[in-house]
Each structure stands twice: as structure tokens, then as C-alpha cells.
Scaffold this motif. Sequence first.
Motif, PDB file in Angstrom:
ATOM      1  N   PRO A 133     -20.245 -29.048   6.441  1.00  0.00           N
ATOM      2  CA  PRO A 133     -21.091 -28.208   7.395  1.00  0.00           C
ATOM      3  C   PRO A 133     -20.361 -27.385   8.208  1.00  0.00           C
ATOM      4  O   PRO A 133     -19.333 -27.767   8.833  1.00  0.00           O
ATOM      5  N   GLU A 134     -20.650 -26.217   8.609  1.00  0.00           N
ATOM      6  CA  GLU A 134     -20.151 -25.283   9.435  1.00  0.00           C
ATOM      7  C   GLU A 134     -21.210 -24.371  10.101  1.00  0.00           C
ATOM      8  O   GLU A 134     -21.842 -23.641   9.096  1.00  0.00           O
ATOM      9  N   LYS A 135     -21.380 -23.897  11.387  1.00  0.00           N
ATOM     10  CA  LYS A 135     -22.454 -23.112  11.771  1.00  0.00           C
ATOM     11  C   LYS A 135     -21.876 -21.741  11.694  1.00  0.00           C
ATOM     12  O   LYS A 135     -20.609 -21.387  11.478  1.00  0.00           O
ATOM     13  N   ASN A 136     -22.714 -20.680  11.621  1.00  0.00           N
ATOM     14  CA  ASN A 136     -22.586 -19.422  11.989  1.00  0.00           C
ATOM     15  C   ASN A 136     -21.783 -18.663  10.657  1.00  0.00           C
ATOM     16  O   ASN A 136     -20.753 -17.975  10.749  1.00  0.00           O
ATOM     17  N   LEU A 137     -22.154 -18.943   9.362  1.00  0.00           N
ATOM     18  CA  LEU A 137     -21.275 -18.664   8.404  1.00  0.00           C
ATOM     19  C   LEU A 137     -22.457 -17.513   7.742  1.00  0.00           C
ATOM     20  O   LEU A 137     -23.358 -18.099   7.401  1.00  0.00           O
ATOM     21  N   GLY A 138     -21.692 -16.571   7.025  1.00  0.00           N
ATOM     22  CA  GLY A 138     -22.533 -15.592   6.154  1.00  0.00           C
ATOM     23  C   GLY A 138     -22.357 -16.091   4.850  1.00  0.00           C
ATOM     24  O   GLY A 138     -21.922 -17.226   4.536  1.00  0.00           O
ATOM     25  N   ALA A 139     -22.493 -15.264   3.719  1.00  0.00           N
ATOM     26  CA  ALA A 139     -22.477 -15.452   2.384  1.00  0.00           C
ATOM     27  C   ALA A 139     -22.025 -14.492   1.533  1.00  0.00           C
ATOM     28  O   ALA A 139     -22.660 -13.480   1.865  1.00  0.00           O
ATOM     29  N   PHE A 140     -21.404 -14.758   0.251  1.00  0.00           N
ATOM     30  CA  PHE A 140     -21.383 -13.840  -0.752  1.00  0.00           C
ATOM     31  C   PHE A 140     -21.952 -14.551  -1.972  1.00  0.00           C
ATOM     32  O   PHE A 140     -21.937 -15.533  -2.248  1.00  0.00           O
ATOM     33  N   THR A 141     -22.893 -13.674  -2.714  1.00  0.00           N
ATOM     34  CA  THR A 141     -23.380 -14.051  -3.926  1.00  0.00           C
ATOM     35  C   THR A 141     -23.183 -12.850  -5.151  1.00  0.00           C
ATOM     36  O   THR A 141     -23.089 -11.796  -4.826  1.00  0.00           O
ATOM     37  N   GLY A 163     -21.722 -18.158  -5.515  1.00  0.00           N
ATOM     38  CA  GLY A 163     -21.793 -17.975  -4.368  1.00  0.00           C
ATOM     39  C   GLY A 163     -21.033 -18.708  -3.361  1.00  0.00           C
ATOM     40  O   GLY A 163     -20.769 -19.934  -3.914  1.00  0.00           O
ATOM     41  N   TYR A 164     -20.580 -18.208  -2.193  1.00  0.00           N
ATOM     42  CA  TYR A 164     -19.798 -19.348  -1.176  1.00  0.00           C
ATOM     43  C   TYR A 164     -20.413 -18.839   0.126  1.00  0.00           C
ATOM     44  O   TYR A 164     -20.652 -17.564   0.399  1.00  0.00           O
ATOM     45  N   GLN A 165     -19.950 -19.677   1.136  1.00  0.00           N
ATOM     46  CA  GLN A 165     -20.108 -18.948   2.544  1.00  0.00           C
ATOM     47  C   GLN A 165     -18.866 -18.944   3.158  1.00  0.00           C
ATOM     48  O   GLN A 165     -17.727 -19.371   2.937  1.00  0.00           O
ATOM     49  N   GLN A 166     -18.630 -17.970   4.166  1.00  0.00           N
ATOM     50  CA  GLN A 166     -17.676 -17.471   4.986  1.00  0.00           C
ATOM     51  C   GLN A 166     -18.100 -16.735   6.294  1.00  0.00           C
ATOM     52  O   GLN A 166     -19.367 -16.467   6.203  1.00  0.00           O
ATOM     53  N   PHE A 167     -17.182 -16.203   7.228  1.00  0.00           N
ATOM     54  CA  PHE A 167     -17.437 -15.916   8.275  1.00  0.00           C
ATOM     55  C   PHE A 167     -17.886 -14.315   8.094  1.00  0.00           C
ATOM     56  O   PHE A 167     -17.394 -13.574   7.247  1.00  0.00           O
ATOM     57  N   ILE A 168     -18.695 -13.845   8.710  1.00  0.00           N
ATOM     58  CA  ILE A 168     -19.200 -12.300   8.537  1.00  0.00           C
ATOM     59  C   ILE A 168     -18.047 -11.497   9.377  1.00  0.00           C
ATOM     60  O   ILE A 168     -17.898 -11.949  10.545  1.00  0.00           O
ATOM     61  N   VAL A 169     -17.502 -10.448   8.998  1.00  0.00           N
ATOM     62  CA  VAL A 169     -16.719  -9.792   9.781  1.00  0.00           C
ATOM     63  C   VAL A 169     -17.475  -8.297  10.044  1.00  0.00           C
ATOM     64  O   VAL A 169     -17.488  -8.014  11.119  1.00  0.00           O
ATOM     65  N   LEU A 170     -18.449  -7.743   9.052  1.00  0.00           N
ATOM     66  CA  LEU A 170     -19.148  -6.545   9.396  1.00  0.00           C
ATOM     67  C   LEU A 170     -20.362  -6.682   8.460  1.00  0.00           C
ATOM     68  O   LEU A 170     -20.405  -6.984   7.375  1.00  0.00           O
ATOM     69  N   TYR A 171     -21.458  -6.535   9.027  1.00  0.00           N
ATOM     70  CA  TYR A 171     -22.814  -6.688   8.607  1.00  0.00           C
ATOM     71  C   TYR A 171     -23.702  -5.466   8.758  1.00  0.00           C
ATOM     72  O   TYR A 171     -23.732  -5.066   9.860  1.00  0.00           O
ATOM     73  N   ASP A 172     -23.732  -4.408   7.828  1.00  0.00           N
ATOM     74  CA  ASP A 172     -24.364  -3.243   8.181  1.00  0.00           C
ATOM     75  C   ASP A 172     -23.787  -2.531   9.475  1.00  0.00           C
ATOM     76  O   ASP A 172     -24.499  -1.814  10.336  1.00  0.00           O
TER      77      ASP A 172
END
Length: 258
Positions: A124-132, A160-169
Motif C-alpha cells: 500500500p502507498e498513498k496518493n498514487l495515480g494509475a495507468f491502464t 494496469g499499475y499504480q505510480q505517482f502522477i506528474v501531470l494530470y490534465d
Amino acid sequence: MLRVLLLIDSVCVFVLIGLSIFIMSSQYHNPLKPDRAISSSEEIASAMQETDKAVTVFEAEDLYVFCPNYSNITFVSGERPSKSDESIKLCVAAAFQATYNLRFEEDEVVGWHSINGRLERGKPEKNLGAFTYIDGEARIWNVDEAEDAIKNAAASGGTGYQQFIVLYDGEHGGHDSDEFRCYRVLAILNDQICIIDSKTQMHYGKFISALEKLGVRYALYCDMGSGWNYSWYRDVDGKAIDIIGSPWPFSHNWLVFE
């Protein structure tokens, strides 16, 4: 006894020197031959319509952009993808690993992930975005949507997997770093999925500025640092070209473009 101690000291010195050389050398890109210099994402979109190369390498002012022609994107954990597998066109590290462990444990991959429909609950890790990637559609998801997106990918037989968001919209994600290093993201550029590296070591803020200048609006962090940054692509002759780094025995997950 003295000779034994001197031998042990010498071995330790050589190990430390070797480790130092590895850390320093694996922070820099191998010599690359970009196919084209660009200054905007529109130029990438135009060029990709005219090429059938496995991977097209673009060079911007501060960035390398790797754009693969792919029919599938897969998250792989456990056994490192082999360069002898000619179906693989591009391979990069993806999620974080929780520990330095030579033996692979699925729950040490950080975050939820789906491997061709198999759902796994990583560390578990908080504040992760994702790619699918599901049925040919690739998406980057924000933090609030990420967990459900991974579970849906698994239910749909996707990746799919989770990682930190760098840019979103176009908005900056919550991740920050004070490290001076080469950075990398998985990005969506005009519906083109690509991998973008900083050309040299730089501060995180400068890297984001370079992404924005290129026109990137959606980007997910890729694991980097010495050893974790091992990556390669296949050139027009089918040869596997190392991008950066050397194989690292503690890394156990990758994103593969086929």
C-alpha cells in the motif's frame, strides 16, 4: 593473519570502487541516435503517421521521447523481459519496489496492479495515480480513480499499475523531489503513448517545465535511480539498444511495449 586482513581490505576497496562506478555510470544515458529533433508534440504526431519503425526516438531541447509502434502494452513482474524476445519493442521500469530483495515477492511491487487480468495487491502507498491498457485503450488516472481503474482493468483482462502522477490534465501531481537526477515519465501525447526522459540530470521542477513546454498534459512517473532505470528499445535492424542503466538484481517489474 595480517595478509588475510589486507586481502579483505583490498576486496572491500575494489567492491566500493566498483559500486561507485556503477552508480555514477548508470545515471547517464548511453549514446543515442535520435531520429528527429522536435520542439512540440504536434511534430511528434505528424512524424508518427509517416513511420513504421518499432520505436522512433525524438530529441527536444531537454528531453528524449521514445514513441513505440505497439499492438500491446503489458505490465510484467518477476522475471526480467529478455532482449531475445523480438516481440518486445520497448522496456522500462514501471512501479516502485518496496525493498531491496533478490527474491521476487509480488506484494513488494508498490500499489495495485493487473497483469493481463490477474489482480494483485502490492504494498500500500498513498496518493498514487494509475495507468491502464484495456483492449487497445490506454489511460492515465488520477488518485481518486486509480484503485477502481486497476480493478476494472483486471476484470476486463487488461494491464494496469499504480505510480505517482506528474501531470494530470495539465495540473501538477502531488509528487515532488529534491533529487538531481535523470527523470522519466510515461506520457500520453495526442493519443500517442510514449516514454519521456530528461536528457541529462536535472532538478524535478525543470523536468516538469520541459514536459509542459513540449505540450505534455498527462504523465505518470517511472521508477528511476541507479539500477532501477535500466531500459532498452529495439532499433530498425531489430537490435536491442540500451537507453540507460545496467540490469539490477533488485528490480522486479517493468512496462513492456510489444
